[in-house]
Write a protein that holds these residues in place. Structure first.
Motif, short mmCIF file in Angstrom:
data_model
loop_
_atom_site.label_atom_id
_atom_site.label_comp_id
_atom_site.label_asym_id
_atom_site.label_seq_id
_atom_site.Cartn_x
_atom_site.Cartn_y
_atom_site.Cartn_z
N ASP A 135 45.69 68.44 49.41
CA ASP A 135 45.28 70.02 49.81
C ASP A 135 45.31 70.33 48.29
N ALA A 136 45.20 69.54 46.79
CA ALA A 136 45.25 69.92 46.10
C ALA A 136 44.68 68.18 45.32
N TRP A 137 43.61 68.90 44.33
CA TRP A 137 42.76 67.47 43.21
C TRP A 137 42.47 67.99 41.90
N GLY A 138 42.46 67.25 41.17
CA GLY A 138 42.64 66.87 39.86
C GLY A 138 40.86 67.22 39.85
N GLN A 139 40.32 67.29 38.46
CA GLN A 139 38.92 67.15 38.80
C GLN A 139 37.71 66.33 38.60
N GLY A 140 38.57 65.51 38.46
CA GLY A 140 37.71 63.54 38.62
C GLY A 140 37.44 63.15 36.48
N THR A 141 37.70 61.77 36.80
CA THR A 141 37.46 60.93 35.38
C THR A 141 36.49 60.25 35.77
N GLN A 142 35.90 59.79 34.82
CA GLN A 142 34.58 59.05 35.01
C GLN A 142 35.47 57.92 33.91
#
Length: 128
Positions: free
Chosen positions: A116-123
């Motif tokens: 229920d909590a997420w980061g923005q993502g990293t490539q």
């Protein structure tokens, strides 16, 4: 809603290593597990690994088992995804996630819906 901030992605050659970091942004939250997922182009988000917060136990997808670890720094409230022996097929956007759900079964924390909590993502890009 609690959010997470990731860092550490980039370009690396096959066989190399990379470490991603994940920490809460703003309000901290009680979590039962922290997970890492990835999404490759044209594919669904897939489970990479997770850490049970109370025990520190970790478990991984077969595709990364033996190559990835999930260390943590409790003083900094930060978890990491340490990746070794990277392969071109590891190229993806990597996401960290936190779960406030208490699950004790063996199949827990392997699906995005459990978080229920997420980061923005990293490539992460692995060149051959």
């Amino acid at each position: 809603q609690a959010q997470l901030v990731e860092s550490g992605g980039g370009l690396v050659q096959a066989g190399g290593s990379l470490r991603l970091s994940c920490a809460p942004s703003g309000r901290t939250f009680s979590r039962y597990a922290m997970g890492w997922f990835r999404q490759r182009p044209g594919k669904e988000r897939e489970f990479v690994g997770a850490l049970r917060w109370s025990s520190g136990n970790t478990f991984f997808a077969d595709s990364v088992k033996g190559r990835f670890t999930i260390p943590r720094d409790t003083a900094k409230n930060t978890v990491y995804l340490q990746m070794y022996s990277l392969k071109p097929e590891d190229t993806a956007v990597y996401y960290c996630a936190g779960s406030t759900n208490d699950c004790s079964g063996g199949g827990c924390y392997r699906h995005p819906d459990e978080y229920d909590a997420w980061g923005q993502g990293t490539q992460v890009t692995v060149s051959s």
